[in-house]
Design a protein around this motif. Structure first.
Motif, PDB file in Angstrom:
ATOM      1  N   ARG A 255      35.248  48.044  29.538  1.00  0.00           N
ATOM      2  CA  ARG A 255      36.403  48.498  30.310  1.00  0.00           C
ATOM      3  C   ARG A 255      37.081  47.316  31.002  1.00  0.00           C
ATOM      4  O   ARG A 255      38.286  47.148  30.960  1.00  0.00           O
ATOM      5  CB  ARG A 255      35.926  49.510  31.352  1.00  0.00           C
ATOM      6  CG  ARG A 255      37.040  50.282  32.001  1.00  0.00           C
ATOM      7  CD  ARG A 255      36.501  51.135  33.122  1.00  0.00           C
ATOM      8  NE  ARG A 255      35.797  52.314  32.656  1.00  0.00           N
ATOM      9  CZ  ARG A 255      36.158  53.569  32.932  1.00  0.00           C
ATOM     10  NH1 ARG A 255      37.224  53.790  33.656  1.00  0.00           N
ATOM     11  NH2 ARG A 255      35.467  54.582  32.501  1.00  0.00           N
ATOM     12  N   LYS A 256      36.283  46.448  31.588  1.00  0.00           N
ATOM     13  CA  LYS A 256      36.899  45.330  32.300  1.00  0.00           C
ATOM     14  C   LYS A 256      37.515  44.321  31.329  1.00  0.00           C
ATOM     15  O   LYS A 256      38.548  43.724  31.626  1.00  0.00           O
ATOM     16  CB  LYS A 256      35.949  44.681  33.309  1.00  0.00           C
ATOM     17  CG  LYS A 256      34.744  44.002  32.769  1.00  0.00           C
ATOM     18  CD  LYS A 256      33.813  43.582  33.908  1.00  0.00           C
ATOM     19  CE  LYS A 256      32.699  42.704  33.390  1.00  0.00           C
ATOM     20  NZ  LYS A 256      31.789  42.251  34.433  1.00  0.00           N
ATOM     21  N   SER A 299      42.414  46.566  48.159  1.00  0.00           N
ATOM     22  CA  SER A 299      42.227  45.126  48.297  1.00  0.00           C
ATOM     23  C   SER A 299      43.228  44.341  47.436  1.00  0.00           C
ATOM     24  O   SER A 299      43.384  43.139  47.567  1.00  0.00           O
ATOM     25  CB  SER A 299      40.794  44.724  47.925  1.00  0.00           C
ATOM     26  OG  SER A 299      40.630  44.813  46.533  1.00  0.00           O
ATOM     27  N   PHE A 300      43.916  45.060  46.550  1.00  0.00           N
ATOM     28  CA  PHE A 300      44.886  44.399  45.681  1.00  0.00           C
ATOM     29  C   PHE A 300      46.261  44.225  46.317  1.00  0.00           C
ATOM     30  O   PHE A 300      47.071  43.435  45.843  1.00  0.00           O
ATOM     31  CB  PHE A 300      45.064  45.231  44.405  1.00  0.00           C
ATOM     32  CG  PHE A 300      44.310  44.661  43.259  1.00  0.00           C
ATOM     33  CD1 PHE A 300      42.930  44.664  43.263  1.00  0.00           C
ATOM     34  CD2 PHE A 300      44.979  44.091  42.200  1.00  0.00           C
ATOM     35  CE1 PHE A 300      42.225  44.109  42.219  1.00  0.00           C
ATOM     36  CE2 PHE A 300      44.278  43.538  41.152  1.00  0.00           C
ATOM     37  CZ  PHE A 300      42.902  43.554  41.162  1.00  0.00           C
ATOM     38  N   ASP A 314      36.652  40.767  39.394  1.00  0.00           N
ATOM     39  CA  ASP A 314      35.277  40.332  39.112  1.00  0.00           C
ATOM     40  C   ASP A 314      34.322  40.865  40.159  1.00  0.00           C
ATOM     41  O   ASP A 314      33.292  41.455  39.831  1.00  0.00           O
ATOM     42  CB  ASP A 314      35.193  38.797  39.115  1.00  0.00           C
ATOM     43  CG  ASP A 314      35.573  38.201  37.765  1.00  0.00           C
ATOM     44  OD1 ASP A 314      35.598  38.963  36.780  1.00  0.00           O
ATOM     45  OD2 ASP A 314      35.844  36.990  37.710  1.00  0.00           O
ATOM     46  N   SER A 315      34.692  40.660  41.443  1.00  0.00           N
ATOM     47  CA  SER A 315      33.726  41.066  42.461  1.00  0.00           C
ATOM     48  C   SER A 315      33.575  42.593  42.491  1.00  0.00           C
ATOM     49  O   SER A 315      32.480  43.094  42.710  1.00  0.00           O
ATOM     50  CB  SER A 315      34.038  40.498  43.850  1.00  0.00           C
ATOM     51  OG  SER A 315      35.385  40.332  44.004  1.00  0.00           O
ATOM     52  N   TYR A 316      34.663  43.307  42.205  1.00  0.00           N
ATOM     53  CA  TYR A 316      34.536  44.773  42.168  1.00  0.00           C
ATOM     54  C   TYR A 316      33.564  45.205  41.064  1.00  0.00           C
ATOM     55  O   TYR A 316      32.667  46.019  41.283  1.00  0.00           O
ATOM     56  CB  TYR A 316      35.910  45.409  41.958  1.00  0.00           C
ATOM     57  CG  TYR A 316      35.853  46.900  41.737  1.00  0.00           C
ATOM     58  CD1 TYR A 316      35.334  47.753  42.720  1.00  0.00           C
ATOM     59  CD2 TYR A 316      36.294  47.474  40.545  1.00  0.00           C
ATOM     60  CE1 TYR A 316      35.277  49.124  42.524  1.00  0.00           C
ATOM     61  CE2 TYR A 316      36.239  48.849  40.345  1.00  0.00           C
ATOM     62  CZ  TYR A 316      35.733  49.659  41.330  1.00  0.00           C
ATOM     63  OH  TYR A 316      35.669  51.019  41.126  1.00  0.00           O
ATOM     64  N   PHE A 317      33.740  44.628  39.879  1.00  0.00           N
ATOM     65  CA  PHE A 317      32.875  45.049  38.774  1.00  0.00           C
ATOM     66  C   PHE A 317      31.429  44.605  38.978  1.00  0.00           C
ATOM     67  O   PHE A 317      30.506  45.296  38.574  1.00  0.00           O
ATOM     68  CB  PHE A 317      33.435  44.559  37.434  1.00  0.00           C
ATOM     69  CG  PHE A 317      34.474  45.505  36.887  1.00  0.00           C
ATOM     70  CD1 PHE A 317      35.817  45.242  37.036  1.00  0.00           C
ATOM     71  CD2 PHE A 317      34.107  46.685  36.269  1.00  0.00           C
ATOM     72  CE1 PHE A 317      36.786  46.138  36.567  1.00  0.00           C
ATOM     73  CE2 PHE A 317      35.050  47.576  35.791  1.00  0.00           C
ATOM     74  CZ  PHE A 317      36.398  47.299  35.947  1.00  0.00           C
ATOM     75  N   GLY A 322      26.106  45.856  39.790  1.00  0.00           N
ATOM     76  CA  GLY A 322      24.994  45.297  40.555  1.00  0.00           C
ATOM     77  C   GLY A 322      24.383  44.114  39.841  1.00  0.00           C
ATOM     78  O   GLY A 322      23.259  43.714  40.095  1.00  0.00           O
ATOM     79  N   SER A 323      25.120  43.553  38.882  1.00  0.00           N
ATOM     80  CA  SER A 323      24.541  42.432  38.138  1.00  0.00           C
ATOM     81  C   SER A 323      25.445  41.218  38.237  1.00  0.00           C
ATOM     82  O   SER A 323      26.587  41.297  38.680  1.00  0.00           O
ATOM     83  CB  SER A 323      24.390  42.806  36.669  1.00  0.00           C
ATOM     84  OG  SER A 323      25.643  42.687  36.050  1.00  0.00           O
ATOM     85  N   SER A 324      24.941  40.097  37.794  1.00  0.00           N
ATOM     86  CA  SER A 324      25.771  38.897  37.825  1.00  0.00           C
ATOM     87  C   SER A 324      26.165  38.533  36.400  1.00  0.00           C
ATOM     88  O   SER A 324      26.157  37.384  36.022  1.00  0.00           O
ATOM     89  CB  SER A 324      25.006  37.755  38.466  1.00  0.00           C
ATOM     90  OG  SER A 324      23.791  37.614  37.774  1.00  0.00           O
TER      91      SER A 324
END
Ligand SMILES: Cc1cc2nc3c(=O)[nH]c(=O)nc-3n(C[C@H](O)[C@H](O)[C@H](O)COP(=O)(O)O)c2cc1C
Length: 349
Positions: A255-256, A299-300, A314-317, A322-324
């Motif tokens: 999706r991202k 936040s946008f 990026d930070s939202y996804f 919960g992963s990096s």
């Protein structure tokens, strides 16, 4: 498979024309997601014949999205015929005529939905465009001007009689806008009387509704508009459901990647600043139903540049998964080629 005139489409699902939405980035995403045919937003025939640069921008396209249907609107047969020649020259595989738009600025010129009150004009326009059009020709209509004035069946007969290759029906009245429900019974009636393919449209919001429209009305193709905004995977989901497979929703990572690709394509088309503005609207749809999406969308506000937007995404996804895992800014975009069309005057300069 759906055949429109000489054109064989890979499936029966069509991305609806939507002004302000179905520009080439949106169409390319829909095509990659499985749509059998994509359509431009409506393009002013007058704007094309008067060489308006802004109007020509609507014709920007990519070979990958073909076959491409270009929708034109207008009220003068001669101007519509000239516009047809221009869009065919620019690469239209299908020419579609808008006979349903309810926007004031369109109907006040006698175009779009206003034509449903003028059957002679319908005849004049389709006949003139047919003569000028070497590719398949389709016409998109509504039920009629206002409740109690259903003219869809008569209009569909005129459309077929004047040589169009398919008719699309969005069974609401022009004065209704988008209120009430689409009356699928009208699609069934047109299908029962027509020899050309009939494309049903209206309120297909999920995969079961697409199959239901086809089954209940017998239509040959289904056109999807709002149900595909921020949800382009609806096309593959419908095709899967038809095959008896369980439709799947894309993983967050997929999706991202799609969101980012959409953003990149928009930036290439209109520049980063404008793309950021346009993308904000799409993000509302793309993140609909995801956890904390309203906070993320808030936040946008105010972000105008690509990199800051990507970092926020990026930070939202990352919060969601919960992963990096790889941030979207590092994913690869697919290659594509874009054709932009200069006005005739521009080319002659
Ligand atoms: C934002 C928006 C813009 C639209 N622009 C057009 C257009 O340019 N030409 C057209 O024929 N229909 C246009 N429509 C109508 C759609 O093509 C479609 O007929 C309608 O949305 C019903 O289908 P849906 O229920 O699948 O959305 C537009 C609809 C929306 C929501």
């Amino acid at each position: 498979m759906l055949e429109i005139g000489t054109l064989k489409l890979k499936n029966w699902l069509i991305m609806a024309p939507m002004s302000g939405i179905t520009n080439f980035p949106f169409r390319l995403i829909a095509k990659r997601a499985g749509a059998g045919l994509v359509t431009t937003e409506m393009v002013s025939a007058m704007g094309l014949t008067r060489n308006h640069e802004r109007t020509f921008r609507y014709l920007s396209s990519s070979p990958e999205e073909r076959p491409l249907s270009v929708q034109i609107f207008g009220s003068d047969p001669h101007v519509m015929a000239m516009a047809t020649e221009i869009v065919v020259e620019a690469g239209a595989d299908i020419v579609d005529i808008n006979m349903g738009c309810p926007a004031r600025k369109v109907v006040k010129t006698g175009a779009g939905g206003a034509l449903l009150r003028a059957p002679d004009k319908v005849k004049g326009i389709i006949s003139a465009v047919r003569k000028a059009c070497p590719v398949p020709l389709t016409v998109k209509i509504r039920s009629g001007w206002s409740p109690g004035q259903t003219v869809a069946c008569e209009t569909a007969r005129i459309i077929e009689g004047c040589g169009a290759d398919a008719v699309t029906i969005h069974p609401r009245f022009v004065t209704q806008g988008f209120s009430g429900n689409a009356d699928w019974e009208i699609i069934s009636k047109i299908k029962a009387q027509s020899r050309i393919p009939v494309i049903g449209n209206g309120d297909v919001s999920d995969p079961p509704r697409a199959l239901a429209m086809k089954r209940e009305t017998g239509c040959d193709g289904v056109m999807i508009g709002r149900g595909a905004i921020g949800n382009p995977w609806i096309f593959k989901q419908i095709l899967d459901l038809e095959k008896g497979l369980e439709p799947t929703t894309p993983e967050l990572s997929e999706r991202k990647a799609i969101i980012l690709e959409h953003f990149r394509l928009l930036s290439d088309l209109m520049g980063e600043k404008r793309a950021s503005k346009v993308m904000r609207g799409f993000l509302l749809w793309y993140t609909k139903g995801l956890p904390h999406s309203s906070r993320f969308r808030g936040s946008f506000t105010g972000i105008k540049d690509f990199n800051t937007m990507i970092t926020a995404m990026d930070s939202y996804f990352i919060t969601l998964t919960g992963s990096s895992e790889i941030p979207i800014s590092k994913t690869n975009s697919m290659d594509y080629q874009i054709f932009q069309h200069e006005t005739r005057a521009g080319r002659e300069r």
